[in-house]
Design a protein around this motif. Structure first.
Motif, PDB file in Angstrom:
ATOM      1  N   TYR A  22      31.783  31.627  44.246  1.00 33.74           N
ATOM      2  CA  TYR A  22      32.351  32.692  43.415  1.00 33.74           C
ATOM      3  C   TYR A  22      33.835  32.419  43.222  1.00 33.74           C
ATOM      4  O   TYR A  22      34.549  32.116  44.186  1.00 33.74           O
ATOM      5  N   ILE A  23      34.299  32.524  41.973  1.00 31.57           N
ATOM      6  CA  ILE A  23      35.718  32.351  41.689  1.00 31.57           C
ATOM      7  C   ILE A  23      36.149  33.406  40.673  1.00 31.57           C
ATOM      8  O   ILE A  23      35.421  33.695  39.715  1.00 31.57           O
ATOM      9  N   GLU A  24      37.316  33.998  40.904  1.00 29.47           N
ATOM     10  CA  GLU A  24      37.796  35.032  39.993  1.00 29.47           C
ATOM     11  C   GLU A  24      39.275  34.844  39.692  1.00 29.47           C
ATOM     12  O   GLU A  24      40.047  34.301  40.496  1.00 29.47           O
ATOM     13  N   THR A  25      39.657  35.300  38.496  1.00 28.06           N
ATOM     14  CA  THR A  25      41.052  35.461  38.112  1.00 28.06           C
ATOM     15  C   THR A  25      41.220  36.911  37.677  1.00 28.06           C
ATOM     16  O   THR A  25      40.301  37.724  37.812  1.00 28.06           O
ATOM     17  N   ASP A  26      42.378  37.231  37.117  1.00 29.94           N
ATOM     18  CA  ASP A  26      42.597  38.592  36.626  1.00 29.94           C
ATOM     19  C   ASP A  26      41.595  38.961  35.531  1.00 29.94           C
ATOM     20  O   ASP A  26      41.229  40.129  35.384  1.00 29.94           O
ATOM     21  N   LYS A  27      41.131  37.946  34.774  1.00 27.86           N
ATOM     22  CA  LYS A  27      40.318  38.237  33.592  1.00 27.86           C
ATOM     23  C   LYS A  27      38.870  37.784  33.675  1.00 27.86           C
ATOM     24  O   LYS A  27      38.042  38.231  32.872  1.00 27.86           O
ATOM     25  N   LYS A  28      38.535  36.893  34.600  1.00 24.54           N
ATOM     26  CA  LYS A  28      37.179  36.344  34.636  1.00 24.54           C
ATOM     27  C   LYS A  28      36.647  36.287  36.061  1.00 24.54           C
ATOM     28  O   LYS A  28      37.380  36.032  37.023  1.00 24.54           O
TER      29      LYS A  28
END
Length: 268
Positions: A22-28
């Motif tokens: 799992y990987i996340e940024t502010d938008k995705k």
């Protein structure tokens, strides 16, 4: 005040029985692979405080079952977009069940695609699949590399993955454990071959070449259940890096993964 992280990552599961990240940024929010049942992936996400409903899509590395087992179920249930190269789609399609055409997307090898506020770079590897590829994630000058299924690491790939802030990197087997183990000789040859998996020793030697001054975390991935164990993989990586004069536990840390438990969500 600390700086805002570019990424947050959890290795949900890594091993010969199933893989998902799992990987996340502010938008995705993305998964890479879903090599466990949809129910199991959902449970792993819940353990890090997330759910499949939040996801924006699934990236696929290759069509082996321990990387795609839950892809079709999750795509159908949560209407998720799925990204893979054309040859992987051809090999994977009969194995994951029906996925609507509008959810199928091409992410070809040696390409860079933008997902919201991050760029994702794909690169080909040497593994016995249709067209296996892994990924380097870029945002705000930071990067994360995942590479867990390859028999060797070419100079070209080393150039693509050098000096990332963090790695999920293959330490599949101990060579002597594999040679002395119960696998048929043909299976041993496949694993040891150029299209198999990196051993603890080979993975550590590659890391001595690609690690850079940005690198802070190295997660050891895809450990064989039969031909490896965490302590041995960890010791091999640390000892090899120290023998090459690298600052283990000073400039960076070596971390373990698990086939059943997610790592804590860590910031890059």
């Amino acid at each position: 005040m600390g700086e805002t992280p570019s990424f947050k990552v959890s290795i949900l599961a890594s091993g010969s029985t199933g893989n998902s990240l799992y990987i996340e940024t502010d938008k995705k929010k993305l998964l890479v692979d879903a090599g466990l049942s949809g129910k199991k992936v959902t449970n792993l996400l819940q353990q890090i405080g997330h759910s499949p409903e939040e996801l924006d899509g699934i990236l696929v590395t290759h069509e082996h079952r321990d990387h795609i087992h839950g892809v079709g179920v999750l795509a159908r249930k949560y209407h998720l977009d799925v990204f893979a190269n054309e040859k992987t789609w051809q090999a994977m399609a009969p194995l994951i069940g029906e996925v609507k055409n509008e959810q199928k997307h091409l992410f070809e090898m040696e390409a860079i695609k933008t997902f919201g506020d991050m760029d994702i770079e794909s690169f080909g590897v040497s593994h016995d699949a249709a067209q296996p590829q892994f990924y380097r994630f870029h945002r705000n000058g930071k990067s994360f590399v995942m590479l867990t299924d390859t028999g060797y690491c070419s100079d070209r790939v080393r150039g693509i993955i050098r000096n990332a802030d963090a790695y999920l990197f293959e330490s599949n087997h101990d060579i002597e454990m594999l040679r002395m183990g119960s696998y048929p000789w043909s299976t041993k040859q496949r694993i040891l071959g150029d299209k198999g998996h990196l051993s603890n020793e080979d993975g550590a030697l590659v890391m001595t070449d690609i690690i850079g001054n940005k690198t802070k975390k190295i997660f050891l991935g895809h450990l064989s259940k039969e031909n490896n164990f965490k302590e041995l993989a960890h010791m091999t990586m640390e000892n090899t890096l120290m023998e090459h004069g690298l600052g283990v536990n000073h400039d960076f840390v070596v971390c373990d993964t698990d086939p059943e438990l997610p790592t804590e969500l860590f910031a890059i």
